[in-house]
Design an enzyme around this catalytic site. Structure first.
Site, mmCIF file in Angstrom:
data_model
loop_
_atom_site.group_PDB
_atom_site.id
_atom_site.type_symbol
_atom_site.label_atom_id
_atom_site.label_comp_id
_atom_site.label_asym_id
_atom_site.label_seq_id
_atom_site.Cartn_x
_atom_site.Cartn_y
_atom_site.Cartn_z
ATOM 1 N N GLY A 175 0.858 -1.176 0.000
ATOM 2 C CA GLY A 175 0.000 0.000 0.000
ATOM 3 C C GLY A 175 0.892 1.222 0.000
ATOM 4 O O GLY A 175 2.126 1.116 0.053
ATOM 5 N N ARG B 220 4.673 5.729 1.888
ATOM 6 C CA ARG B 220 5.256 7.047 2.178
ATOM 7 C C ARG B 220 4.644 8.124 1.293
ATOM 8 O O ARG B 220 5.298 9.080 0.892
ATOM 9 C CB ARG B 220 6.775 7.019 2.024
ATOM 10 C CG ARG B 220 7.298 6.517 0.694
ATOM 11 C CD ARG B 220 8.803 6.664 0.634
ATOM 12 N NE ARG B 220 9.367 6.049 -0.557
ATOM 13 C CZ ARG B 220 10.620 6.239 -0.959
ATOM 14 N NH1 ARG B 220 11.409 7.045 -0.273
ATOM 15 N NH2 ARG B 220 11.080 5.625 -2.033
ATOM 16 N N ASP C 188 2.839 -4.017 -8.657
ATOM 17 C CA ASP C 188 2.369 -2.799 -7.997
ATOM 18 C C ASP C 188 3.039 -1.549 -8.561
ATOM 19 O O ASP C 188 2.691 -0.434 -8.164
ATOM 20 C CB ASP C 188 2.597 -2.873 -6.482
ATOM 21 C CG ASP C 188 4.039 -3.162 -6.122
ATOM 22 O OD1 ASP C 188 4.498 -4.271 -6.410
ATOM 23 O OD2 ASP C 188 4.708 -2.271 -5.565
ATOM 24 N N ASN C 189 3.968 -1.725 -9.495
ATOM 25 C CA ASN C 189 4.635 -0.583 -10.114
ATOM 26 C C ASN C 189 4.237 -0.386 -11.569
ATOM 27 O O ASN C 189 4.884 0.380 -12.281
ATOM 28 C CB ASN C 189 6.156 -0.737 -10.016
ATOM 29 C CG ASN C 189 6.666 -0.584 -8.599
ATOM 30 O OD1 ASN C 189 5.986 0.007 -7.757
ATOM 31 N ND2 ASN C 189 7.830 -1.116 -8.316
ATOM 32 N N ASP D 242 6.468 5.416 -10.310
ATOM 33 C CA ASP D 242 7.171 4.699 -9.243
ATOM 34 C C ASP D 242 8.637 4.483 -9.604
ATOM 35 O O ASP D 242 9.125 3.361 -9.694
ATOM 36 C CB ASP D 242 6.480 3.368 -8.929
ATOM 37 C CG ASP D 242 5.450 3.532 -7.819
ATOM 38 O OD1 ASP D 242 5.173 4.687 -7.451
ATOM 39 O OD2 ASP D 242 4.934 2.533 -7.326
#
Length: 492
Positions: A91, A94, A256-257, A266
């Site tokens: 998730g 940052r 996730d990228n 990302d």
């Protein structure tokens, strides 16, 4: 009293927030001891209908350093395959979604932060961004934009006055917070998380949202789902081809990228090739070379195949297989077109077999010649002469290297002969267009690692930001520059 900050009075839309609490978590931004604006991307402001002359540095700091005037701030939930292993503990760790605004072109854009503090997904990290990491992302995204690669951008970078400790940088190192300007932060992994929890209803909801928001030309089409996946396949194949032609290694192509709209984002330990090396690996922790340069197209296709698992909860297997079937052909066509542009040609001007032969010969030469990948194309741009068409002997090798003994003669002659052959296939009137194409496709300098360090060292040692600004200005004005809107068919 109403705010006069133009960023706080933009007409924000709750597009992602409207999906509900299953997709994100409200978070609070960190507070920082200092705020010094180090980079502002004024070229993006007209897209938002803002005049850069009326936007002050303090406006940037108030909105994107102190994060005043906006709520909720949403940490987005997602999972992903990281180096081939499924990780459900992911998730926004940052960063958060600051807000979404529709540009003057009608597209919805995200303001997403990086380095804005801890969230429920920080996994023990401090949620912060090093200043060098921010500078690196500015360099990567602005150079890719200059090359015409579809990419998110950095809207602002603010130094925040903290000391951070990192294992991959000399520490303590300086801190920063960034705001990214992206089409979306929805990832392949956003869908994968919903499959993990067996929520077909939420997969359906998210897919409807993605189509309505980013593929709206498909609304009302009874085959919208199938056409969405086929178009995502095309966009992802195009993106992989753009990276390969640019000599760019993303370094961490986890699911996730990858963006659901086929946009670079990302940025982590990315690198541009210095010498042409298909096995080059950018990330020091990628010990197996999984995400090495030559693997990028195959990894993108694999990630599309992994996306079929959550999409298969609401789509037929036949539609998914049909959608991905064209990946290889699309990738090859786009890669060939882009490589020919770097060589000065348009694909539709040439017989495909001859054109492909030149590309192969170019790569064979680059494997052995003592010259950098992007340096080769920049020198070709500088040295090309119209006389090359009528006189083969005018194509001399000294523009590649003065150490002719280090130049492989067979590869050089093969490249020279094929390049000359393509020139003779074109009418003489096309020669000025070749020079224009070479200038547009080949910036004079690329952010290879020594160049990145030459920009960072003055910042780190003397707080001198002039080399960074000089390099960015060079890209903005070199070869007539690139448009600040991304030209991608149907990228609504």
């Amino acid at each position: 009293m109403p705010s006069t900050n133009p960023f706080l009075t933009l007409p924000y839309e709750p597009a992602f927030a409207s999906l509900g609490s299953e997709f994100s978590d409200p978070v609070e931004a960190a507070t920082f001891p200092a705020h010094q604006l180090r980079f502002r991307n004024d070229r993006l402001l007209p897209i938002l209908g803002l005049d850069p002359a009326t936007v002050t540095d303090e406006h940037f700091i108030e909105a994107f350093g102190r994060f005043q005037g906006r709520s909720p701030l949403l940490a987005m939930r997602y999972h992903g395959y990281q180096f081939g292993i499924y990780n459900p503990d992911l998730g926004d760790g940052r960063g958060f979604l600051y807000g979404q605004v529709r540009g003057r072109n009608g597209w919805l854009y995200d303001f997403g932060t990086k380095g804005s503090g801890r969230t429920p997904y920080s996994r023990g990290g401090d949620g912060k961004l090093t200043l060098k990491g921010g500078v690196r992302e500015v360099l990567a995204s602005e150079f890719l934009q200059r090359l015409g690669v579809r990419t998110g951008r950095c809207l602002s970078l603010i130094e925040t006055g903290e000391e951070l400790w990192r294992g991959d940088e000399p520490s303590p190192t300086r801190s920063s917070v960034m705001v990214r300007f992206n089409r979306t932060h929805i990832r392949f992994g956003t869908f994968e998380r919903l499959h993990y929890f067996k929520r077909a209803d939420l997969v359906r909801q998210l897919l409807d949202h993605v189509i309505a928001t980013y593929y709206s030309h498909l609304l009302g089409d009874p085959e919208a789902d199938a056409k969405f996946y086929a178009e995502l396949t095309e966009r992802t194949a195009d993106l992989a081809a753009q990276w390969m032609a640019a000599g760019f290694c993303h370094a961490v192509l986890n699911t996730d990228n990858l963006s659901i709209v086929g946009e670079s984002f990302d940025y982590g330990p990315w690198a541009f090739l210095d010498r042409f090396d298909p096995k080059f690996t950018a990330a020091y922790f990628d010990h197996s070379g999984r995400y090495r340069y030559e693997n990028q197209p195959g990894i993108c296709q694999l990630n599309l195949e992994l996306l079929q698992v959550p999409l298969g909860m609401v789509m037929s297997a036949a539609d998914l297989e049909a959608g991905i079937a064209g990946f290889g052909d699309r990738y090859q066509a786009t890669y060939s077109r882009l490589m020919l542009r770097r060589l000065g040609f348009e694909a539709d001007q040439l017989h495909s077999a001859i054109a492909d032969d030149l590309i192969i010969t170019t790569l064979q030469l680059l494997l052995r010649a003592p010259i950098g990948y992007n340096e080769f194309f920049a020198r070709l741009r500088a040295q090309f002469q119209p006389s090359w068409r009528s006189d083969l002997s005018a194509i001399l090798p000294d523009w590649i290297t003065t150490d002719l003994e280090a130049l492989p003669e067979a590869q050089w002659q093969g490249w020279r002969d094929r390049y000359h052959q393509l020139l003779t296939h074109l009418p003489e009137s096309q020669l000025p267009l070749i020079q224009q194409q070479l200038a547009q496709a080949n910036p004079e300098i690329a952010p290879i690692r020594p160049v990145v360090e030459s920009v960072w060292d003055p910042i780190a040692i003397d707080d001198n930001w002039e080399p960074l600004e000089a390099l960015l200005n060079r890209w903005r004005h070199d070869g007539d520059g690139a448009a600040d809107g991304v030209v991608v068919p149907n990228a609504n």
